[in-house]
Design an enzyme around this catalytic site. Structure first.
Site, PDB file in Angstrom:
ATOM      1  N   SER A 143       0.873  -1.189   0.000  1.00 11.05           N
ATOM      2  CA  SER A 143       0.000   0.000   0.000  1.00 11.05           C
ATOM      3  C   SER A 143       0.900   1.226   0.000  1.00 11.05           C
ATOM      4  O   SER A 143       2.030   1.187   0.514  1.00 11.05           O
ATOM      5  CB  SER A 143      -0.866   0.018   1.258  1.00 11.05           C
ATOM      6  OG  SER A 143      -1.499   1.273   1.410  1.00 11.05           O
ATOM      7  N   TYR A 186      -1.544  -1.042  10.413  1.00 11.41           N
ATOM      8  CA  TYR A 186      -1.702  -1.289   8.971  1.00 11.41           C
ATOM      9  C   TYR A 186      -0.454  -0.824   8.218  1.00 11.41           C
ATOM     10  O   TYR A 186       0.089  -1.556   7.372  1.00 11.41           O
ATOM     11  CB  TYR A 186      -2.945  -0.559   8.453  1.00 11.41           C
ATOM     12  CG  TYR A 186      -3.234  -0.793   6.982  1.00 11.41           C
ATOM     13  CD1 TYR A 186      -3.879  -1.952   6.548  1.00 11.41           C
ATOM     14  CD2 TYR A 186      -2.867   0.149   6.019  1.00 11.41           C
ATOM     15  CE1 TYR A 186      -4.148  -2.165   5.200  1.00 11.41           C
ATOM     16  CE2 TYR A 186      -3.137  -0.056   4.672  1.00 11.41           C
ATOM     17  CZ  TYR A 186      -3.773  -1.209   4.262  1.00 11.41           C
ATOM     18  OH  TYR A 186      -4.035  -1.416   2.925  1.00 11.41           O
TER      19      TYR A 186
HETATM   20  P1  NAD Z   1     -11.443  -5.897   0.375  1.00 11.68           P
HETATM   21  O1  NAD Z   1     -11.800  -5.827   1.827  1.00 11.68           O
HETATM   22  O2  NAD Z   1     -12.449  -5.398  -0.626  1.00 11.68           O
HETATM   23  O3  NAD Z   1     -11.057  -7.391  -0.004  1.00 11.68           O
HETATM   24  C1  NAD Z   1     -10.171  -8.108   0.804  1.00 11.68           C
HETATM   25  C2  NAD Z   1     -10.467  -9.585   0.637  1.00 11.68           C
HETATM   26  O4  NAD Z   1      -9.584 -10.281   1.531  1.00 11.68           O
HETATM   27  C3  NAD Z   1     -11.911  -9.955   1.018  1.00 11.68           C
HETATM   28  O5  NAD Z   1     -12.467 -10.841   0.062  1.00 11.68           O
HETATM   29  C4  NAD Z   1     -11.745 -10.616   2.370  1.00 11.68           C
HETATM   30  O6  NAD Z   1     -12.744 -11.580   2.655  1.00 11.68           O
HETATM   31  C5  NAD Z   1     -10.361 -11.244   2.234  1.00 11.68           C
HETATM   32  N1  NAD Z   1      -9.757 -11.529   3.532  1.00 11.68           N
HETATM   33  C6  NAD Z   1      -9.718 -10.731   4.624  1.00 11.68           C
HETATM   34  N2  NAD Z   1      -9.125 -11.375   5.639  1.00 11.68           N
HETATM   35  C7  NAD Z   1      -8.786 -12.607   5.175  1.00 11.68           C
HETATM   36  C8  NAD Z   1      -8.174 -13.731   5.763  1.00 11.68           C
HETATM   37  N3  NAD Z   1      -7.799 -13.733   7.055  1.00 11.68           N
HETATM   38  N4  NAD Z   1      -7.961 -14.829   4.996  1.00 11.68           N
HETATM   39  C9  NAD Z   1      -8.368 -14.848   3.700  1.00 11.68           C
HETATM   40  N5  NAD Z   1      -8.963 -13.807   3.093  1.00 11.68           N
HETATM   41  C10 NAD Z   1      -9.174 -12.702   3.828  1.00 11.68           C
HETATM   42  O7  NAD Z   1     -10.080  -5.110   0.243  1.00 11.68           O
HETATM   43  P2  NAD Z   1      -9.377  -4.509  -1.065  1.00 11.68           P
HETATM   44  O8  NAD Z   1      -9.569  -3.045  -1.035  1.00 11.68           O
HETATM   45  O9  NAD Z   1      -9.769  -5.269  -2.257  1.00 11.68           O
HETATM   46  O10 NAD Z   1      -7.854  -4.789  -0.679  1.00 11.68           O
HETATM   47  C11 NAD Z   1      -7.092  -5.855  -1.227  1.00 11.68           C
HETATM   48  C12 NAD Z   1      -5.626  -5.632  -0.862  1.00 11.68           C
HETATM   49  O11 NAD Z   1      -5.210  -4.367  -1.365  1.00 11.68           O
HETATM   50  C13 NAD Z   1      -5.399  -5.562   0.651  1.00 11.68           C
HETATM   51  O12 NAD Z   1      -4.150  -6.146   0.959  1.00 11.68           O
HETATM   52  C14 NAD Z   1      -5.358  -4.071   0.935  1.00 11.68           C
HETATM   53  O13 NAD Z   1      -4.609  -3.761   2.091  1.00 11.68           O
HETATM   54  C15 NAD Z   1      -4.675  -3.583  -0.328  1.00 11.68           C
HETATM   55  N6  NAD Z   1      -4.894  -2.163  -0.629  1.00 11.68           N
HETATM   56  C16 NAD Z   1      -6.143  -1.713  -0.954  1.00 11.68           C
HETATM   57  C17 NAD Z   1      -6.306  -0.349  -1.252  1.00 11.68           C
HETATM   58  C18 NAD Z   1      -7.632   0.223  -1.659  1.00 11.68           C
HETATM   59  O14 NAD Z   1      -7.727   1.458  -1.809  1.00 11.68           O
HETATM   60  N7  NAD Z   1      -8.665  -0.562  -1.874  1.00 11.68           N
HETATM   61  C19 NAD Z   1      -5.212   0.511  -1.178  1.00 11.68           C
HETATM   62  C20 NAD Z   1      -3.968   0.010  -0.832  1.00 11.68           C
HETATM   63  C21 NAD Z   1      -3.825  -1.347  -0.559  1.00 11.68           C
END
Ligand code: NAD
Length: 240
Positions: free
Chosen positions: A133, A146
């Protein structure tokens, strides 16, 4: 990018049931890869993914996941360590329980999944992408656990790229900025215009970056942190 290069490649996407992970899984499925989604939630039935219930915060659950992959596929070509949670808590109130939950889900999972991927990749080589991130390198208040987990991902990525090069395994990470996984149409003009690219990010922006980094042509981008944020982290923010 060479056509058909992902056909029958075995790809594991953790946290692929929704959000960014789902779009990554869909991109590889569209490219005819064999996609395994490991998540604590059920996946949408839109594509013929191989869904396995797995909790990446549990070492035991990860171990079961990799036994399943070894038994069914005998190999893994691409690992996308995407699963992650964000809990923002005032630092004064941050508990060890919350810290451990975030670190174990976001960071320890990268260590464990990457280690168990080695025997399934070492014969043919492989590619690992860790989703970090921009919060690894910049912050708002109350994001310590985080941010630390994501900083750890950037660091373990370059360490792994060195350690696993002997097995022809490349390891990179992607740092998304604001990627809207909910109601994109509900975003405001200022949400979009503050980005040098003129818009908020979409999950497909991250999926494209994964395809690029894991393509067979990419041998030379290795151990890096690819920032995909519409230019937000290089923007000066001094107020007038
Ligand atoms: P999201 O919450 O929409 O999806 C995350 C997925 O991970 C979900 O399907 C959830 O069920 C699954 N998950 C959570 N805990 C879990 C576990 N213990 N075991 C297995 N699966 C698990 O989040 P997102 O926005 O799609 O984020 C995906 C990745 O991208 C994450 O690592 C997040 O930190 C990173 N990220 C997202 C953003 C953003 O703006 N959306 C920005 C920077 C980084």
């Amino acid at each position: 990018m060479k056509e058909n290069q992902f056909i029958d490649k075995v790809v594991l996407v953790t946290g692929g049931a929704s959000g960014i992970g789902f779009e990554i899984a869909r991109a590889y499925a569209n490219a005819m890869a064999k996609v395994i989604i490991a998540d604590i939630l059920p996946a949408k039935q839109e594509f013929a993914f191989d869904f396995i219930h797995a909790d990446v915060s549990s070492a035991e659950s990860i171990s079961t996941l990799f036994i399943y992959i070894k038994t069914k596929y005998e190999r893994l070509d691409i690992l996308i360590n995407n699963a992650g949670i964000s809990i923002f808590t005032p630092f004064e109130e941050l508990t060890v329980t919350i810290w451990d939950k975030i670190i174990n889900t976001n960071l320890r999972s990268v260590f464990l999944c990457s280690q168990l991927a080695i025997p399934l990749m070492r014969k043919q080589g492989g590619k690992i992408i860790n989703i970090a991130s921009t919060r690894a390198i910049m912050s708002e208040e109350d994001t310590e656990a985080y941010s630390a987990s994501k900083g750890g991902i950037v660091a373990i990525t370059h360490a792994l790229a060195i350690s696993l090069s002997k097995y022809n395994i490349q390891v990179n990470c992607i740092s998304p900025g604001w990627i809207e996984t909910g109601q994109y149409k509900a975003l405001s003009d200022i949400d979009h215009s503050q980005h040098p690219s003129g818009r908020v990010g979409k999950p497909a922006d991250i999926a494209r970056a994964c395809l690029y980094l894991t393509s067979t042509e990419n041998e030379f981008v290795n151990g890096t942190n690819l920032i995909v944020d519409g230019g937000m982290t290089i923007k000066m923010i001094y107020e007038d």
